[in-house]
Motif scaffolding. Sequence first.
Motif, PDB file in Angstrom:
ATOM      1  N   ALA A   1       0.843  -1.199   0.000  1.00 28.55           N
ATOM      2  CA  ALA A   1       0.000   0.000   0.000  1.00 28.55           C
ATOM      3  C   ALA A   1       0.872   1.239   0.000  1.00 28.55           C
ATOM      4  CB  ALA A   1      -0.891   0.004   1.240  1.00 28.55           C
ATOM      5  N   THR A   2       0.289   2.338  -0.444  1.00 29.45           N
ATOM      6  CA  THR A   2       1.045   3.584  -0.507  1.00 29.45           C
ATOM      7  C   THR A   2       0.578   4.549   0.557  1.00 29.45           C
ATOM      8  OG1 THR A   2      -0.510   4.546  -2.028  1.00 29.45           O
ATOM      9  CG2 THR A   2       1.314   3.331  -2.991  1.00 29.45           C
ATOM     10  N   ALA A   3       1.452   5.476   0.904  1.00 28.86           N
ATOM     11  CA  ALA A   3       1.112   6.489   1.898  1.00 28.86           C
ATOM     12  C   ALA A   3       1.260   7.859   1.275  1.00 28.86           C
ATOM     13  CB  ALA A   3       2.049   6.374   3.102  1.00 28.86           C
TER      14      ALA A   3
ATOM     15  N   THR B   1       4.302  10.972  -2.859  1.00 33.09           N
ATOM     16  CA  THR B   1       3.706   9.649  -2.755  1.00 33.09           C
ATOM     17  C   THR B   1       4.786   8.579  -2.837  1.00 33.09           C
ATOM     18  OG1 THR B   1       1.718  10.467  -3.839  1.00 33.09           O
ATOM     19  CG2 THR B   1       2.015   8.089  -3.760  1.00 33.09           C
TER      20      THR B   1
ATOM     21  N   GLU C   1      -3.281   2.543  -7.262  1.00 36.40           N
ATOM     22  CA  GLU C   1      -3.627   2.735  -5.852  1.00 36.40           C
ATOM     23  C   GLU C   1      -3.094   4.057  -5.333  1.00 36.40           C
ATOM     24  OE1 GLU C   1      -3.233   0.438  -1.519  1.00 36.40           O
ATOM     25  OE2 GLU C   1      -2.389  -0.450  -3.337  1.00 36.40           O
ATOM     26  N   ALA C   2      -1.858   4.383  -5.693  1.00 39.09           N
ATOM     27  CA  ALA C   2      -1.255   5.635  -5.239  1.00 39.09           C
ATOM     28  C   ALA C   2      -1.973   6.838  -5.836  1.00 39.09           C
ATOM     29  CB  ALA C   2       0.224   5.662  -5.615  1.00 39.09           C
TER      30      ALA C   2
ATOM     31  N   ARG D   1      -5.080   7.000  -6.847  1.00 40.98           N
ATOM     32  CA  ARG D   1      -6.401   7.136  -6.230  1.00 40.98           C
ATOM     33  C   ARG D   1      -6.305   7.781  -4.860  1.00 40.98           C
ATOM     34  NH1 ARG D   1      -8.818   1.264  -8.228  1.00 40.98           N
ATOM     35  NH2 ARG D   1      -9.918   2.087 -10.074  1.00 40.98           N
ATOM     36  N   LYS D   2      -5.257   7.502  -4.127  1.00 37.30           N
ATOM     37  CA  LYS D   2      -5.077   8.124  -2.815  1.00 37.30           C
ATOM     38  C   LYS D   2      -4.795   9.616  -2.961  1.00 37.30           C
ATOM     39  CE  LYS D   2      -3.852   4.153   0.005  1.00 37.30           C
ATOM     40  NZ  LYS D   2      -2.898   3.583   0.985  1.00 37.30           N
ATOM     41  N   GLU D   3      -4.061   9.988  -3.996  1.00 39.13           N
ATOM     42  CA  GLU D   3      -3.849  11.418  -4.262  1.00 39.13           C
ATOM     43  C   GLU D   3      -5.175  12.075  -4.621  1.00 39.13           C
ATOM     44  OE1 GLU D   3       0.766  11.268  -5.970  1.00 39.13           O
ATOM     45  OE2 GLU D   3      -0.934  11.426  -7.366  1.00 39.13           O
ATOM     46  N   GLY D   4      -5.965  11.387  -5.426  1.00 35.40           N
ATOM     47  CA  GLY D   4      -7.340  11.814  -5.679  1.00 35.40           C
ATOM     48  C   GLY D   4      -7.557  12.945  -6.665  1.00 35.40           C
TER      49      GLY D   4
ATOM     50  N   HIS E   1       1.010  15.927  -7.678  1.00 36.36           N
ATOM     51  CA  HIS E   1       0.343  14.610  -7.655  1.00 36.36           C
ATOM     52  C   HIS E   1       1.074  13.694  -8.642  1.00 36.36           C
ATOM     53  CE1 HIS E   1      -2.810  17.743  -6.849  1.00 36.36           C
ATOM     54  NE2 HIS E   1      -2.927  16.997  -5.765  1.00 36.36           N
TER      55      HIS E   1
END
Length: 384
Positions: free
Chosen positions: A17-19, A33, A58-59, A61-64, A305
């Motif tokens: 997973a990414t943070a 990221t 996944e990364a 999408r977390k940035e959005g 991003h």
Amino acid sequence: MTSSVPRAAALLSGLAATALVLTACGSAPSAQTTTADGRSAATATSAEDFGGMEALVEAARKEGTLNAIALPRDWANYGAVIDGFTEKYGIEVKVENPDGSSQDEINAVTSRKGQDRAPDVLDLGSSFAISAAEQGLLAPYRVAAYDEIPDTQKDAEARWYNDYGGYVSIGCDANRVTTCPETFEDLLKPVYEGQVSLNGNPTKSGSAFAGVFAASLANGGSFDDIQPGLDFFEKLRKNGNYTPVEATPATVEKGETPITIDWDYLNAGYAEEFRSKGVDWKVAIPEDGKFSQYYSQAINKDAPHPAAARLWQEYLYSPEGQNLWLAGYARPALLPAMERDGTVDQRAAAKLPKVSGTPSFPTEAQQAEAKKVLAGGWAAAVAG
């Protein structure tokens, strides 16, 4: 402008997973990221380098969010491209200054360095992409389809690569113009007084830059000599045919720019868009000044991003994205490869404006020299 494109990449599983640390608006991002094993999206030179497409998705999408600039929805089908990306990945695409020029994009990158409102990605006229790379503004990144892009259509260091393009054309409102011009020579006729326009300023706009190059080819010039194109517009201004009003869909619809020198995919889009509004828009590719060029995609080296920026590139160079450009009458850079592997939208390809011959393109050095000539002479040529 109107058009869109994407290209698929292999998916790898079992990724960490990414943070992501979010920052306040206008401030510098406090962290880029990264994956749990320390891979940074900001320095990833391919999806594989980041751990695979699953990790990149996944990364992102977390940035959005994806910050874009100068992408009109009616340019090469960009509206469908943006909507397709958001629907597929759930990432909001924020487009600032949609009618901006390539130079506006570069200016935004330099003036907002370190800010979270800086552009993540750029869509630039070829000569402007070269300039941005020379200034050290772009991040090297190889999309999955990179090897399929012709060598003459990409930077060897993968800082930019061509995406979609077309031919310089002459658009004309047949309801307002009795006989529509089909060549650059025609444009000099007195009957077109005050009616001929460009899509922008050629020192700032890729489409206008191409228009002057095409005019040069029509008047004895070459890729090594754009001066005849400059002379042509000076002559057009002196005989009263040139109008400084920059062509847009709004000026076309209102009749302010009844004759426009612009990309064939834009003029073809106008013809479709305005048919229901009673505008009879004709499109001709001038045989005396046949000039073809592509727009290039690139990632801001300091993109706020970085994962979303790289995922955007993968989407644009996938068959899904490339076929969206076709639907907007543009010619995608991967069209030859898609024809070979059977992924091209044949119905959309059949609707492209017809043109004869094989296109050739100016080199980086030729474009750089042409920009110098225009920078030194355009204002005087059209202002007198």
